[in-house]
Design an enzyme around this catalytic site. Structure first.
Site, mmCIF file in Angstrom:
data_model
loop_
_atom_site.group_PDB
_atom_site.id
_atom_site.type_symbol
_atom_site.label_atom_id
_atom_site.label_comp_id
_atom_site.label_asym_id
_atom_site.label_seq_id
_atom_site.Cartn_x
_atom_site.Cartn_y
_atom_site.Cartn_z
ATOM 1 N N ASP A 1 0.814 -1.225 0.000
ATOM 2 C CA ASP A 1 0.000 0.000 0.000
ATOM 3 C C ASP A 1 0.844 1.271 0.000
ATOM 4 O O ASP A 1 1.939 1.298 0.567
ATOM 5 C CB ASP A 1 -0.913 -0.020 1.237
ATOM 6 C CG ASP A 1 -1.988 1.038 1.164
ATOM 7 O OD1 ASP A 1 -2.420 1.392 0.047
ATOM 8 O OD2 ASP A 1 -2.396 1.535 2.229
ATOM 9 N N SER B 1 -7.529 -5.677 -4.230
ATOM 10 C CA SER B 1 -8.549 -6.254 -3.358
ATOM 11 C C SER B 1 -9.913 -6.305 -4.047
ATOM 12 O O SER B 1 -10.134 -5.632 -5.056
ATOM 13 C CB SER B 1 -8.657 -5.434 -2.067
ATOM 14 O OG SER B 1 -9.332 -4.217 -2.315
ATOM 15 N N ASN C 1 -11.111 -2.873 -4.356
ATOM 16 C CA ASN C 1 -10.424 -1.901 -5.219
ATOM 17 C C ASN C 1 -11.161 -1.611 -6.530
ATOM 18 O O ASN C 1 -10.855 -0.644 -7.225
ATOM 19 C CB ASN C 1 -8.972 -2.341 -5.504
ATOM 20 C CG ASN C 1 -8.049 -2.182 -4.317
ATOM 21 O OD1 ASN C 1 -7.124 -2.961 -4.117
ATOM 22 N ND2 ASN C 1 -8.274 -1.163 -3.499
ATOM 23 N N ARG D 1 2.483 -4.084 6.802
ATOM 24 C CA ARG D 1 1.703 -3.101 6.038
ATOM 25 C C ARG D 1 2.461 -1.782 5.947
ATOM 26 O O ARG D 1 2.478 -1.004 6.902
ATOM 27 C CB ARG D 1 0.324 -2.854 6.652
ATOM 28 C CG ARG D 1 -0.436 -1.835 5.777
ATOM 29 C CD ARG D 1 -1.913 -1.866 5.931
ATOM 30 N NE ARG D 1 -2.516 -1.022 4.893
ATOM 31 C CZ ARG D 1 -3.782 -1.036 4.539
ATOM 32 N NH1 ARG D 1 -4.608 -1.861 5.134
ATOM 33 N NH2 ARG D 1 -4.233 -0.245 3.590
ATOM 34 N N GLU E 1 2.017 -11.809 13.651
ATOM 35 C CA GLU E 1 2.555 -10.567 14.206
ATOM 36 C C GLU E 1 2.410 -9.503 13.114
ATOM 37 O O GLU E 1 2.743 -9.761 11.951
ATOM 38 C CB GLU E 1 4.047 -10.735 14.546
ATOM 39 C CG GLU E 1 4.313 -11.699 15.679
ATOM 40 C CD GLU E 1 3.751 -11.207 17.014
ATOM 41 O OE1 GLU E 1 3.751 -9.992 17.258
ATOM 42 O OE2 GLU E 1 3.300 -12.072 17.794
HETATM 43 C C1 IPE Z 1 -5.252 -2.534 0.514
HETATM 44 O O1 IPE Z 1 -5.000 -1.196 0.245
HETATM 45 C C2 IPE Z 1 -5.289 -3.306 -0.753
HETATM 46 C C3 IPE Z 1 -4.030 -3.419 -1.481
HETATM 47 C C4 IPE Z 1 -2.905 -2.854 -1.156
HETATM 48 C C5 IPE Z 1 -4.076 -4.251 -2.633
HETATM 49 P P1 IPE Z 1 -6.164 -0.143 0.055
HETATM 50 O O2 IPE Z 1 -5.522 1.143 -0.295
HETATM 51 O O3 IPE Z 1 -7.170 -0.654 -0.900
HETATM 52 O O4 IPE Z 1 -6.824 -0.099 1.491
HETATM 53 P P2 IPE Z 1 -7.692 1.032 2.194
HETATM 54 O O5 IPE Z 1 -8.705 1.483 1.194
HETATM 55 O O6 IPE Z 1 -6.766 2.151 2.559
HETATM 56 O O7 IPE Z 1 -8.267 0.368 3.389
HETATM 57 C C1 IPE Z 2 -1.848 0.151 -3.277
HETATM 58 O O1 IPE Z 2 -1.602 1.528 -3.323
HETATM 59 C C2 IPE Z 2 -2.163 -0.424 -4.609
HETATM 60 C C3 IPE Z 2 -3.559 -0.855 -4.752
HETATM 61 C C4 IPE Z 2 -4.454 -0.860 -3.808
HETATM 62 C C5 IPE Z 2 -3.966 -1.334 -6.070
HETATM 63 P P1 IPE Z 2 -2.773 2.577 -3.268
HETATM 64 O O2 IPE Z 2 -3.244 2.850 -4.660
HETATM 65 O O3 IPE Z 2 -3.826 2.167 -2.327
HETATM 66 O O4 IPE Z 2 -2.002 3.844 -2.728
HETATM 67 P P2 IPE Z 2 -2.529 4.896 -1.683
HETATM 68 O O5 IPE Z 2 -2.963 4.147 -0.484
HETATM 69 O O6 IPE Z 2 -3.665 5.619 -2.334
HETATM 70 O O7 IPE Z 2 -1.361 5.774 -1.429
HETATM 71 MG MG MG Z 3 -4.118 2.484 -0.346
#
Ligand code: IPE
Ligand code: IPE
Ligand code: MG
Length: 247
Positions: A27, A72, A75, A195, A214
């Site tokens: 993330d 996810s 997503n 994470r 953990e």
């Molecule tokens: C979790 O990240 C999913 C992936 C990294 C694939 P998200 O960016 O989707 O999670 P939220 O929306 O912040 O909970």
């Molecule tokens: C994780 O990065 C990748 C996916 C969830 C596909 P994000 O796109 O969620 O990046 P942030 O959280 O917006 O920075």
């Molecule tokens: Mg994200």
């Protein structure tokens, strides 16, 4: 070789114990790009590179399983433009990463409902799994259109179906059996879930499997998460006392 050099240069300890299974929520791509005035897609691109580096490094330190959360079930809520860009990147980078990892003999597995992905991506995934099945060393579980709740529902449906077919009875269900109905069948639970990206939540990742994992959270954004960050997470893990409900 490259990573051995890296480890020496950065004085990383090769002697420390390494968990069997590490899972990572990849993330922070969007925020990484935003900080640089770039489109979010640029972050996903660098994030894909970070994945490649970490997967190869995982192999070099003897990790057995690396599970990464790439997309996810939630997503899909993102703007169509971003979802399309991610899917295009996956097609391109997955192909390249697989080719690269074939050289390193990394075994590939996918967790999630791939049926919603493009036929090309499905084919690539299928081929990667098939071609790499013979490799030993590290197994990368790539979570695509994955959700922990969806996975539990799917397992429940599969068990219910077996009951309907008269193969088992509801009261016979055990934790072991349910585990075997998950995507992670045959994969031990992760000892460590990492994470990056600063959020303190699981976002539907490995809900069943991480009952006693953990957690390691860091503000470092995924595109900047390299071997050194992974080593920090492993060091934190090694400093913890796991009790599993005991004393
Ligand atoms: C979790 O990240 C999913 C992936 C990294 C694939 P998200 O960016 O989707 O999670 P939220 O929306 O912040 O909970
Ligand atoms: C994780 O990065 C990748 C996916 C969830 C596909 P994000 O796109 O969620 O990046 P942030 O959280 O917006 O920075
Ligand atoms: Mg994200």
């Amino acid at each position: 070789m490259l990573f051995d050099l890296f480890r020496k240069k950065k004085k990383l300890s090769p002697e420390r114990p390494v968990p069997t299974h590490i899972a990572i929520v990849m993330d922070g791509n969007g925020r990484w790009a935003k900080k640089r005035g770039l489109p979010r897609q640029a972050g996903h691109k660098v994030g894909a590179e970070a994945f490649r580096t970490i997967a190869n490094y995982a192999k070099s330190i003897g990790l057995k399983y690396l599970t990464v959360y790439a997309f996810s079930t939630e997503n899909w809520k993102r703007p169509e433009e971003e979802v399309n860009a991610i899917m295009e990147l996956l097609e391109k980078y997955l192909r390249e990463a697989i080719r690269d990892m074939e050289k390193n003999r990394v075994r590939f597995c996918f967790f999630g409902d791939l049926s919603r992905l493009s036929p090309q991506l499905q084919e690539e995934a299928r081929e990667a799994v098939e071609r790499s099945a013979k490799y030993e060393g590290v197994q990368v579980n790539f979570c695509l259109n994955y959700g922990g709740r969806a996975e539990v529902v799917r397992a429940a449906q599969r068990f219910a179906q077996a009951c309907v077919e008269g193969k088992c009875k509801p009261e016979e269900l055990t934790e072991r059996m349910l585990s075997d109905l998950m995507y992670s069948q045959n994969v031990p639970d992760p000892e460590l879930v990492i994470r990056p990206g600063g959020e303190l939540r699981t976002s539907n990742f490995l809900l069943w499997q991480s009952a006693y994992a953990e957690y390691y959270f860091t503000d470092v954004l995924w595109p900047e998460f390299g071997p050194e960050e992974l080593e920090k997470a492993i060091a934190a893990y090694n400093s913890r006392k796991r009790r599993f409900g005991g004393v």
